[in-house]
Design an enzyme around this catalytic site. Structure first.
Site, mmCIF file in Angstrom:
data_model
loop_
_atom_site.group_PDB
_atom_site.id
_atom_site.type_symbol
_atom_site.label_atom_id
_atom_site.label_comp_id
_atom_site.label_asym_id
_atom_site.label_seq_id
_atom_site.Cartn_x
_atom_site.Cartn_y
_atom_site.Cartn_z
ATOM 1 N N ARG A 32 0.814 -1.222 0.000
ATOM 2 C CA ARG A 32 0.000 0.000 0.000
ATOM 3 C C ARG A 32 0.845 1.268 0.000
ATOM 4 O O ARG A 32 0.412 2.306 -0.495
ATOM 5 C CB ARG A 32 -0.910 0.021 1.227
ATOM 6 C CG ARG A 32 -1.916 -1.104 1.199
ATOM 7 C CD ARG A 32 -3.302 -0.537 1.367
ATOM 8 N NE ARG A 32 -4.274 -1.589 1.468
ATOM 9 C CZ ARG A 32 -5.217 -1.636 2.393
ATOM 10 N NH1 ARG A 32 -5.295 -0.690 3.297
ATOM 11 N NH2 ARG A 32 -6.085 -2.608 2.401
ATOM 12 N N ASP A 140 -15.299 11.097 6.380
ATOM 13 C CA ASP A 140 -14.267 10.059 6.318
ATOM 14 C C ASP A 140 -12.926 10.710 6.656
ATOM 15 O O ASP A 140 -12.764 11.927 6.564
ATOM 16 C CB ASP A 140 -14.201 9.415 4.931
ATOM 17 C CG ASP A 140 -13.565 8.025 4.963
ATOM 18 O OD1 ASP A 140 -14.309 7.027 4.966
ATOM 19 O OD2 ASP A 140 -12.323 7.940 5.011
HETATM 20 C C1 LIG Z 1 -14.378 -0.312 4.701
HETATM 21 S S1 LIG Z 1 -14.777 1.381 4.568
HETATM 22 C C2 LIG Z 1 -16.470 1.369 5.038
HETATM 23 C C3 LIG Z 1 -17.314 2.197 4.118
HETATM 24 C C4 LIG Z 1 -18.832 2.148 4.401
HETATM 25 N N1 LIG Z 1 -19.126 2.586 5.745
HETATM 26 C C5 LIG Z 1 -19.367 0.764 4.165
HETATM 27 O O1 LIG Z 1 -19.734 0.073 5.124
HETATM 28 O O2 LIG Z 1 -19.445 0.347 3.000
HETATM 29 C C6 LIG Z 1 -13.935 2.038 6.015
HETATM 30 C C7 LIG Z 1 -13.714 3.540 5.946
HETATM 31 O O3 LIG Z 1 -13.339 3.990 7.251
HETATM 32 C C8 LIG Z 1 -12.464 5.077 7.101
HETATM 33 N N2 LIG Z 1 -11.754 5.291 8.385
HETATM 34 C C9 LIG Z 1 -10.806 4.523 8.959
HETATM 35 N N3 LIG Z 1 -10.416 5.049 10.124
HETATM 36 C C10 LIG Z 1 -11.147 6.177 10.299
HETATM 37 C C11 LIG Z 1 -11.199 7.162 11.321
HETATM 38 N N4 LIG Z 1 -10.428 7.093 12.420
HETATM 39 N N5 LIG Z 1 -12.050 8.199 11.162
HETATM 40 C C12 LIG Z 1 -12.842 8.286 10.071
HETATM 41 N N6 LIG Z 1 -12.843 7.381 9.073
HETATM 42 C C13 LIG Z 1 -12.002 6.342 9.189
HETATM 43 C C14 LIG Z 1 -11.580 4.672 5.938
HETATM 44 O O4 LIG Z 1 -10.952 5.770 5.339
HETATM 45 C C15 LIG Z 1 -12.575 3.946 5.032
HETATM 46 O O5 LIG Z 1 -13.041 4.790 4.001
#
Ligand SMILES: C[S@@+](CC[C@H](N)C(=O)[O-])C[C@H]1O[C@@H](n2cnc3c(N)ncnc32)[C@H](O)[C@@H]1O
Length: 275
Positions: A32, A140
């Site tokens: 990554r 996000d």
């Molecule tokens: C797997 S995606 C989930 C997207 C959507 N909620 C779904 O269920 O399809 C996880 C997201 O969490 C975000 N993320 C990770 N850590 C985070 C944090 N501390 N604060 C905000 N967003 C975060 C990542 O950037 C990513 O876009």
């Protein structure tokens, strides 16, 4: 990469995002972070650790953390939460005074499919919402994902995952091989960069929170903290939706599972709370 470098980088990621990288994730860092290392002409992960230990490393640190987020998403992911929302929204609309918008938060919204699925659900309900406006906030950590979400353009592959074809033709316009969400639905969502580890109170109160498929990356104390903070931002008759592999059990007593529903949680009544 030396264990020392790994521990340093993983520690930085954990503090900045809550994301836990276990020792077996060395390969993931390599793949990554490769593009970023090449672009910045950094020789490898040990050299990156050295750079990030130094001063003026803020932008590079943020870039590294973003690169290590998993952004997998799809329209109407898992189906059930959106079926539940379809039943919940008219009830919430009836319980709110006229003129008061229903506020929904897609926390960790990634490239926007979740927030747009909420917008589609609300739009399809139409008159059942008795004229109540629905305001959606998508947040996000990843600025790159937010840009994509804000754009509202999806590939054929993305719209084929979970979006019924009649909804696709109704709410999107085809542009070559891609699909653009209609301006009406796009206008229902506001996008904002936000870290779930930060103080949530500034975002205000929500009737509904989608916090799905992000807590899985955190350790138990971080999950507890975030869940308790979320509970504090949800209306007493509102709900929090979590992902299929996520739960509040053993993490907070401020949210309780909704009877007979999976992945749906309600704020605990004050008197019922333990401790
Ligand atoms: C797997 S995606 C989930 C997207 C959507 N909620 C779904 O269920 O399809 C996880 C997201 O969490 C975000 N993320 C990770 N850590 C985070 C944090 N501390 N604060 C905000 N967003 C975060 C990542 O950037 C990513 O876009």
């Amino acid at each position: 990469m030396t264990p020392d470098s790994f521990n340093f980088l993983a520690g930085l990621v954990k503090v900045r995002s809550g994301i836990v990288l276990t020792a077996d994730k060395g390969y993931m860092l390599e793949t990554r972070l490769g593009p970023m290392l090449r672009r910045e002409a950094i020789a490898g992960l040990d050299a990156l650790a050295l750079r990030l230990r130094g001063a003026k490393a803020e932008a590079l640190t943020a870039e590294m953390v973003e690169a290590l987020t998993t952004n997998e998403s799809s329209f109407f992911r898992d189906g059930k939460p959106f079926e539940h929302l379809k039943k919940l929204l008219p009830r919430l609309a009836a319980a709110r005074p006229p003129g008061q918008a229903i506020r929904i938060w897609s926390a960790a919204c990634s490239s926007g499919q979740e927030a747009y699925s909420i917008a589609i659900t609300a739009a399809e309900l139409g008159a059942a919402l008795s004229g109540r406006r629905v305001e959606i906030l998508g947040t996000d950590l990843s600025k790159e994902m937010l840009e994509r979400a804000r754009e509202g353009i999806f590939t054929q592959f993305e719209v084929q995952r979970g979006l019924p074809v009649q909804m696709l033709v109704k709410h999107f316009k085809q542009e070559g091989t891609r699909w653009r969400i209609t301006p009406e639905l796009r206008a229902m969502v506001r996008w904002q960069s936000f870290n779930l580890l930060d103080d949530l109170r500034g975002l205000g109160r929500f009737d509904v929170v989608f916090c799905r498929n992000v807590l899985i990356y955190f350790d138990a104390p971080t999950k507890s903290r975030v869940l308790a903070a979320l509970a504090g931002q949800v209306a007493a008759d509102g709900v929090v939706y979590l992902g299929g592999a996520e739960t509040v059990l053993g993490l907070t007593d401020r949210l309780v599972p909704a009877a007979g529903e999976r992945g749906v949680y309600e704020p605990a009544r004050q008197a019922a709370r333990v401790g």
